[in-house]
Design an enzyme around this catalytic site. Structure first.
Site, PDB file in Angstrom:
ATOM      1  N   TYR A  47      -2.484  -1.119  10.531  1.00 16.23           N
ATOM      2  CA  TYR A  47      -2.345  -1.289   9.070  1.00 16.23           C
ATOM      3  C   TYR A  47      -0.991  -0.747   8.615  1.00 16.23           C
ATOM      4  O   TYR A  47      -0.283  -1.393   7.839  1.00 16.23           O
ATOM      5  CB  TYR A  47      -3.497  -0.556   8.387  1.00 16.23           C
ATOM      6  N   SER A  87       0.871  -1.187   0.000  1.00 17.34           N
ATOM      7  CA  SER A  87       0.000   0.000   0.000  1.00 17.34           C
ATOM      8  C   SER A  87       0.901   1.229   0.000  1.00 17.34           C
ATOM      9  O   SER A  87       2.063   1.137   0.426  1.00 17.34           O
ATOM     10  CB  SER A  87      -0.855   0.012   1.270  1.00 17.34           C
TER      11      SER A  87
HETATM   12  P1  NAD Z   1     -11.073  -6.191  -0.700  1.00 10.69           P
HETATM   13  O1  NAD Z   1     -11.669  -6.049   0.644  1.00 10.69           O
HETATM   14  O2  NAD Z   1     -11.950  -6.304  -1.876  1.00 10.69           O
HETATM   15  O3  NAD Z   1     -10.076  -7.427  -0.754  1.00 10.69           O
HETATM   16  C1  NAD Z   1      -9.448  -7.989   0.332  1.00 10.69           C
HETATM   17  C2  NAD Z   1      -9.459  -9.474   0.093  1.00 10.69           C
HETATM   18  O4  NAD Z   1      -8.734 -10.123   1.146  1.00 10.69           O
HETATM   19  C3  NAD Z   1     -10.883 -10.045   0.111  1.00 10.69           C
HETATM   20  O5  NAD Z   1     -11.055 -10.915  -0.974  1.00 10.69           O
HETATM   21  C4  NAD Z   1     -10.930 -10.798   1.428  1.00 10.69           C
HETATM   22  O6  NAD Z   1     -11.786 -11.911   1.407  1.00 10.69           O
HETATM   23  C5  NAD Z   1      -9.484 -11.230   1.537  1.00 10.69           C
HETATM   24  N1  NAD Z   1      -9.147 -11.622   2.892  1.00 10.69           N
HETATM   25  C6  NAD Z   1      -9.255 -10.890   4.020  1.00 10.69           C
HETATM   26  N2  NAD Z   1      -8.891 -11.631   5.086  1.00 10.69           N
HETATM   27  C7  NAD Z   1      -8.529 -12.845   4.589  1.00 10.69           C
HETATM   28  C8  NAD Z   1      -8.069 -14.034   5.178  1.00 10.69           C
HETATM   29  N3  NAD Z   1      -7.889 -14.138   6.503  1.00 10.69           N
HETATM   30  N4  NAD Z   1      -7.797 -15.091   4.388  1.00 10.69           N
HETATM   31  C9  NAD Z   1      -7.976 -15.011   3.054  1.00 10.69           C
HETATM   32  N5  NAD Z   1      -8.411 -13.909   2.436  1.00 10.69           N
HETATM   33  C10 NAD Z   1      -8.692 -12.852   3.200  1.00 10.69           C
HETATM   34  O7  NAD Z   1     -10.086  -4.956  -0.850  1.00 10.69           O
HETATM   35  P2  NAD Z   1      -8.927  -4.666  -1.905  1.00 10.69           P
HETATM   36  O8  NAD Z   1      -8.854  -3.212  -2.014  1.00 10.69           O
HETATM   37  O9  NAD Z   1      -9.107  -5.473  -3.135  1.00 10.69           O
HETATM   38  O10 NAD Z   1      -7.624  -5.137  -1.092  1.00 10.69           O
HETATM   39  C11 NAD Z   1      -6.649  -6.021  -1.640  1.00 10.69           C
HETATM   40  C12 NAD Z   1      -5.281  -5.643  -1.115  1.00 10.69           C
HETATM   41  O11 NAD Z   1      -4.925  -4.353  -1.600  1.00 10.69           O
HETATM   42  C13 NAD Z   1      -5.175  -5.561   0.405  1.00 10.69           C
HETATM   43  O12 NAD Z   1      -3.936  -6.104   0.836  1.00 10.69           O
HETATM   44  C14 NAD Z   1      -5.196  -4.060   0.677  1.00 10.69           C
HETATM   45  O13 NAD Z   1      -4.540  -3.725   1.874  1.00 10.69           O
HETATM   46  C15 NAD Z   1      -4.456  -3.560  -0.546  1.00 10.69           C
HETATM   47  N6  NAD Z   1      -4.681  -2.140  -0.837  1.00 10.69           N
HETATM   48  C16 NAD Z   1      -5.898  -1.699  -1.241  1.00 10.69           C
HETATM   49  C17 NAD Z   1      -6.059  -0.349  -1.516  1.00 10.69           C
HETATM   50  C18 NAD Z   1      -7.370   0.230  -1.965  1.00 10.69           C
HETATM   51  O14 NAD Z   1      -7.482   1.472  -2.029  1.00 10.69           O
HETATM   52  N7  NAD Z   1      -8.365  -0.563  -2.301  1.00 10.69           N
HETATM   53  C19 NAD Z   1      -4.991   0.539  -1.371  1.00 10.69           C
HETATM   54  C20 NAD Z   1      -3.770   0.041  -0.945  1.00 10.69           C
HETATM   55  C21 NAD Z   1      -3.624  -1.301  -0.689  1.00 10.69           C
END
Ligand code: NAD
Length: 258
Positions: free
Chosen positions: A159, A146
């Protein structure tokens, strides 16, 4: 789309929604066989599988694995080898965040955030590497970190601790695993339009303030992230290891310590 990943097998954790789903679809649409991992959303995993089929993508298997449970972590890697015959690419994508002022953060939320965002990639990568060592094969590890591996995020201390931790884990592993032909890199998204940002997307003043800080003037899409992951997983990135690649519309460049 050209088949850059024909004959390759990829695990994408948390690929039942958001960024993970797009990464799974992108890698599969370029020929990879993909292990779709889900935690609590089998419908989402099925949707990923359907999108891959619609894109004419490679073979898929779906595995239920909570990446905070070490037996599930082991089984996820085992299933790739048993059912798809290999595992060449690991995308540590699963993540959670918990909002709380520092003085109110609970131990259970801390354990969940660190367990999902840092401990899980640590041990998943370890198992992935052990299997590659046995098979004497090279590999690719890509962590979805991130902008908050570098940029403060008040009220999200756990986080930031997890994402900051994965920045150093990636750097260390690039050194240790380079001699084995395994590259390790981070992809650091900025603000991406996914379920994790549901409350932000509903808060127009907050959203507009954020957009004002993004030089490209828009949120990112999961596909913006997936295309960078596909590059790092491909042969074109054969000489790339030990770094973080931001996909954030310039947000991090516009950032000053508060
Ligand atoms: P999201 O909530 O759609 O995806 C998160 C995924 O992680 C989901 O599919 C969820 O089921 C899975 N997950 C959570 N806990 C879990 C576990 N214990 N075991 C297996 N799977 C698990 O959100 P996203 O934005 O797609 O996030 C994906 C990644 O991107 C994350 O690591 C998040 O920190 C990172 N991220 C997202 C953003 C953003 O703005 N969306 C920005 C920076 C980083």
């Amino acid at each position: 789309m050209s088949a850059r990943f024909t004959g390759k097998v990829a695990i994408v954790t948390g690929s039942s929604s958001g960024i993970g789903q797009s990464i799974a679809v992108r890698l599969a649409s370029e020929g990879a066989s993909v292990v779709i991992d889900y935690h609590s959303n089998p419908e989402g995993a099925e949707e990923t599988q359907k999108k891959i089929a619609a894109a004419g993508g490679g073979k898929t298997i779906t595995v239920k694995a909570d990446v905070t449970i070490m037996d599930d972590v082991k089984n996820l890697v085992e299933q790739a080898w048993q059912q798809l015959g290999s595992c060449d690419i690991l995308v540590n994508n699963a993540g959670v965040e918990k909002h709380a002022p520092f003085w109110e953060a609970t131990e259970s939320d801390y354990d969940l955030v660190l367990g999902t965002n840092l401990k899980a990639p640590f041990f998943l990568t370890q198992r992935f590497v052990q299997k590659l060592m046995e098979a004497k094969k090279p590999g690719r590890v890509i962590n979805i970190s991130s902008v908050h591996e570098d940029m403060v995020f008040p009220n999200f201390a756990s986080y930031c601790a997890a994402k900051g931790g994965i920045r150093m884990l990636m750097r260390d592993l690039a050194m240790e695993l380079g001699p084995l032909g395994i590259t390790v890199n981070n992809v650091a998204p900025g603000a991406i339009n996914t379920p994790i940002n549901a409350s932000l997307l509903e808060d127009k003043p907050k959203l507009n303030a954020l957009l004002n800080n993004i030089p490209l003037g828009r949120l990112g899409t999961p596909e913006d992230v997936a295309s960078l992951v596909a590059f790092l997983a491909s042969d074109e990135a054969a000489y790339v290891t030990g770094s973080t690649y931001f996909v954030d519309g310039g947000l991090i460049r516009n950032y000053k310590e508060q």
